[in-house]
Design a protein around this motif. Structure first.
Motif, PDB file in Angstrom:
ATOM      1  N   ASP A 114      67.382  16.043  28.753  1.00  0.00           N
ATOM      2  CA  ASP A 114      66.449  16.582  27.756  1.00  0.00           C
ATOM      3  C   ASP A 114      65.344  17.399  28.422  1.00  0.00           C
ATOM      4  OD1 ASP A 114      67.847  15.511  25.658  1.00  0.00           O
ATOM      5  OD2 ASP A 114      66.622  13.694  25.522  1.00  0.00           O
ATOM      6  N   VAL A 115      64.886  16.940  29.590  1.00  0.00           N
ATOM      7  CA  VAL A 115      63.858  17.688  30.318  1.00  0.00           C
ATOM      8  C   VAL A 115      64.419  19.033  30.781  1.00  0.00           C
ATOM      9  CG1 VAL A 115      62.404  17.720  32.379  1.00  0.00           C
ATOM     10  CG2 VAL A 115      62.600  15.633  31.030  1.00  0.00           C
ATOM     11  N   ALA A 116      65.680  19.039  31.224  1.00  0.00           N
ATOM     12  CA  ALA A 116      66.311  20.293  31.637  1.00  0.00           C
ATOM     13  C   ALA A 116      66.358  21.288  30.477  1.00  0.00           C
ATOM     14  CB  ALA A 116      67.715  20.019  32.155  1.00  0.00           C
TER      15      ALA A 116
ATOM     16  N   GLY B 293      57.788  24.373  44.162  1.00  0.00           N
ATOM     17  CA  GLY B 293      58.276  23.797  42.918  1.00  0.00           C
ATOM     18  C   GLY B 293      58.631  22.336  43.035  1.00  0.00           C
ATOM     19  N   ILE B 294      59.176  21.797  41.960  1.00  0.00           N
ATOM     20  CA  ILE B 294      59.506  20.375  41.895  1.00  0.00           C
ATOM     21  C   ILE B 294      60.910  20.215  41.322  1.00  0.00           C
ATOM     22  CG2 ILE B 294      58.377  20.199  39.633  1.00  0.00           C
ATOM     23  CD1 ILE B 294      57.657  17.320  40.353  1.00  0.00           C
ATOM     24  N   ASP B 295      61.639  19.220  41.823  1.00  0.00           N
ATOM     25  CA  ASP B 295      63.018  19.039  41.372  1.00  0.00           C
ATOM     26  C   ASP B 295      63.070  18.395  39.991  1.00  0.00           C
ATOM     27  OD1 ASP B 295      63.744  15.899  41.770  1.00  0.00           O
ATOM     28  OD2 ASP B 295      62.320  16.590  43.300  1.00  0.00           O
ATOM     29  N   LEU B 296      64.192  18.532  39.329  1.00  0.00           N
ATOM     30  CA  LEU B 296      64.372  18.065  37.958  1.00  0.00           C
ATOM     31  C   LEU B 296      64.182  16.561  37.830  1.00  0.00           C
ATOM     32  CD1 LEU B 296      65.204  18.472  34.997  1.00  0.00           C
ATOM     33  CD2 LEU B 296      67.601  18.320  35.748  1.00  0.00           C
ATOM     34  N   VAL B 297      64.743  15.797  38.757  1.00  0.00           N
ATOM     35  CA  VAL B 297      64.653  14.336  38.656  1.00  0.00           C
ATOM     36  C   VAL B 297      63.204  13.879  38.709  1.00  0.00           C
ATOM     37  CG1 VAL B 297      65.221  12.151  39.788  1.00  0.00           C
ATOM     38  CG2 VAL B 297      66.963  13.952  39.613  1.00  0.00           C
ATOM     39  N   THR B 298      62.423  14.447  39.628  1.00  0.00           N
ATOM     40  CA  THR B 298      61.026  14.032  39.781  1.00  0.00           C
ATOM     41  C   THR B 298      60.197  14.401  38.548  1.00  0.00           C
ATOM     42  OG1 THR B 298      61.160  14.313  42.183  1.00  0.00           O
ATOM     43  CG2 THR B 298      58.960  14.248  41.209  1.00  0.00           C
ATOM     44  N   ILE B 299      60.363  15.618  38.074  1.00  0.00           N
ATOM     45  CA  ILE B 299      59.576  16.042  36.913  1.00  0.00           C
ATOM     46  C   ILE B 299      59.966  15.241  35.675  1.00  0.00           C
ATOM     47  CG2 ILE B 299      61.060  17.927  36.101  1.00  0.00           C
ATOM     48  CD1 ILE B 299      57.265  18.158  36.356  1.00  0.00           C
ATOM     49  N   ALA B 300      61.253  14.891  35.566  1.00  0.00           N
ATOM     50  CA  ALA B 300      61.710  14.073  34.432  1.00  0.00           C
ATOM     51  C   ALA B 300      61.102  12.680  34.501  1.00  0.00           C
ATOM     52  CB  ALA B 300      63.231  13.990  34.427  1.00  0.00           C
ATOM     53  N   GLU B 301      61.023  12.118  35.704  1.00  0.00           N
ATOM     54  CA  GLU B 301      60.414  10.790  35.864  1.00  0.00           C
ATOM     55  C   GLU B 301      58.933  10.830  35.508  1.00  0.00           C
ATOM     56  OE1 GLU B 301      61.260   9.759  39.887  1.00  0.00           O
ATOM     57  OE2 GLU B 301      63.310   9.045  39.466  1.00  0.00           O
ATOM     58  N   GLU B 302      58.251  11.876  35.925  1.00  0.00           N
ATOM     59  CA  GLU B 302      56.819  11.975  35.644  1.00  0.00           C
ATOM     60  C   GLU B 302      56.558  12.141  34.144  1.00  0.00           C
ATOM     61  OE1 GLU B 302      54.967  14.966  38.019  1.00  0.00           O
ATOM     62  OE2 GLU B 302      55.420  13.960  39.920  1.00  0.00           O
TER      63      GLU B 302
END
Length: 303
Positions: free
Chosen positions: A280-282, A254-263
Motif C-alpha cells: 500500500d505504501v508503494a 533516499g530511503i528504501d520502501l521497507v523502512t518508510i513503510a515501517e515508519e
C-alpha cells in the motif's frame, strides 16, 4: 454611400445590479473600526500578496502570520521560488495545508520567471497559472494593483449573505457575484475607497460576523463541511511526504520502501489505526511520484 438596410438597434441592456449606497458606507465604516494590521497588507508586491492569498485559502490568519514572513525570507521573489528545489518548497510548506498548493506555487513561479519575472496584471493571465483561480487572481489585482474584480472568498461571502440574504439558505454564488462586482469601486482614484480598501473592509467585517453570529457562509450553496483528515488517504499521503522530507534532510540518497513503510505504520499504530502494508505504501509513493512530490533513486525514494 451604402444603401444597405440599417441593422436594427440591439435591445436595451438589462440594467446593472444596483447596490444601495448605505451598504457600501456601512461596510467601509465597519472596515475602519475592525481593520486588522496584517503584515501582508503592508506591501504591494504582487508576489508576496499572491503567497499570502494561497496560504490564507485554508489556514487561519494567526498561523499564516509568521509563516508568510519566513517564506518570503527564504523565497523573496518569483525568481527565487522558481530557482528553488521542489523539495525545499514542500519542506517550507509543511503544516500549511494541501501540499499540492506548494507545488502549484513553484510551478507557477517557474512560468512567470521564464516570462521575465513580472507577475501578470490581467485576470486571464493570472488564472492561466497553476493553482490560481478567479478569487486569488482578483485578490492579487485588488491588493497589489488596486484593480477591480470579483473577489469572492469566505469572509466576503459572509458579508453579502448577512446583508442581502439574512434568512436564505443554499444561496448560490451566481446570485452573489453581480452584487460583489457592482459594489467594488471601478478604480483606485480615491485612496479612501479603492478596490484594495474596499476588499480589506469586507474581509474584516466578514471575519467579525463569523465570530459574532452563526457563520453566515454556511448558508452558501458552496459551503462544504471539511471531510475528516485523520486516518484518511490524504493524511497518509501528507505523513509520507513529511517522512521523505525528514530523511532527505539527513541523507539525499533516499530511503528504501521497507523502512518508510515501517515508519508510516508506526505512526498509524500510535494513532490507534492499523498498520499499512509495504504494498500500500508503494502505491502511495507511485501516486505521489506521478504528481511530482517525490522520485525514485535506484531502489530508494526521496522527496
Amino acid at each position: 454611400m451604402s444603401d444597405a438596410t440599417p441593422t436594427p438597434s440591439a435591445a436595451p441592456a438589462t440594467p446593472a445590479v444596483q447596490v444601495p449606497p448605505e451598504f457600501r458606507q456601512r461596510v467601509l465604516e465597519r472596515g475602519r473600526e475592525l481593520y486588522r494590521d496584517l503584515p501582508w497588507r503592508r506591501t504591494r508586491d504582487p508576489y508576496q500578496i499572491w503567497i499570502s492569498e494561497v496560504m490564507l485559502q485554508q489556514t487561519q490568519v494567526a498561523r499564516v502570520d509568521g509563516r508568510w514572513q519566513r517564506w518570503c525570507e527564504r523565497f523573496p521573489s518569483v525568481d527565487a521560488l522558481a530557482a528553488a528545489d521542489a523539495a525545499d518548497v514542500l519542506e517550507e510548506w509543511q503544516g500549511m495545508g494541501y501540499n499540492r498548493r506548494a507545488l502549484a506555487l513553484w510551478r507557477a513561479a517557474g512560468i512567470v520567471s521564464a516570462a521575465g519575472g513580472d507577475m501578470p496584471t490581467e485576470a486571464r493571465d493570472l488564472v492561466a497559472l497553476p493553482g490560481i483561480g478567479p478569487a486569488t487572481a482578483a485578490g492579487i489585482r485588488a491588493f497589489a494593483y488596486d484593480l477591480p474584480g470579483v473577489y469572492l472568498e469566505t469572509n466576503v461571502r459572509s458579508v453579502f449573505l448577512h446583508e442581502f440574504y439574512p434568512d436564505a439558505v443554499a444561496v448560490p454564488d451566481k446570485d452573489l457575484v453581480p452584487l460583489v462586482e457592482a459594489s467594488c469601486p471601478a478604480d483606485g482614484s480615491d485612496p479612501q475607497d479603492d478596490p484594495r480598501t474596499w476588499y480589506y473592509a469586507l474581509l474584516d467585517y466578514g471575519a467579525y460576523l463569523k465570530k459574532a453570529l452563526p457563520n453566515p457562509s454556511r448558508r452558501s450553496k458552496t459551503h462544504v463541511r471539511q471531510s475528516k483528515f485523520e486516518g484518511s488517504h490524504r493524511q497518509k499521503r501528507a505523513e509520507l511526504v513529511r517522512l521523505l522530507l525528514d530523511h532527505r534532510a539527513t541523507d539525499r540518497r533516499g530511503i528504501d520502501l521497507v523502512t518508510i513503510a515501517e515508519e508510516l505504520s508506526s505512526i498509524e499504530v500510535e494513532s490507534g489505526r492499523r498498520k499499512i502494508s509495504a504494498c500500500d505504501v508503494a502505491a502511495l509513493l507511485e501516486e505521489l511520484e506521478a504528481e511530482g512530490f517525490c522520485h525514485k533513486i535506484g531502489d530508494n525514494w526521496s522527496a
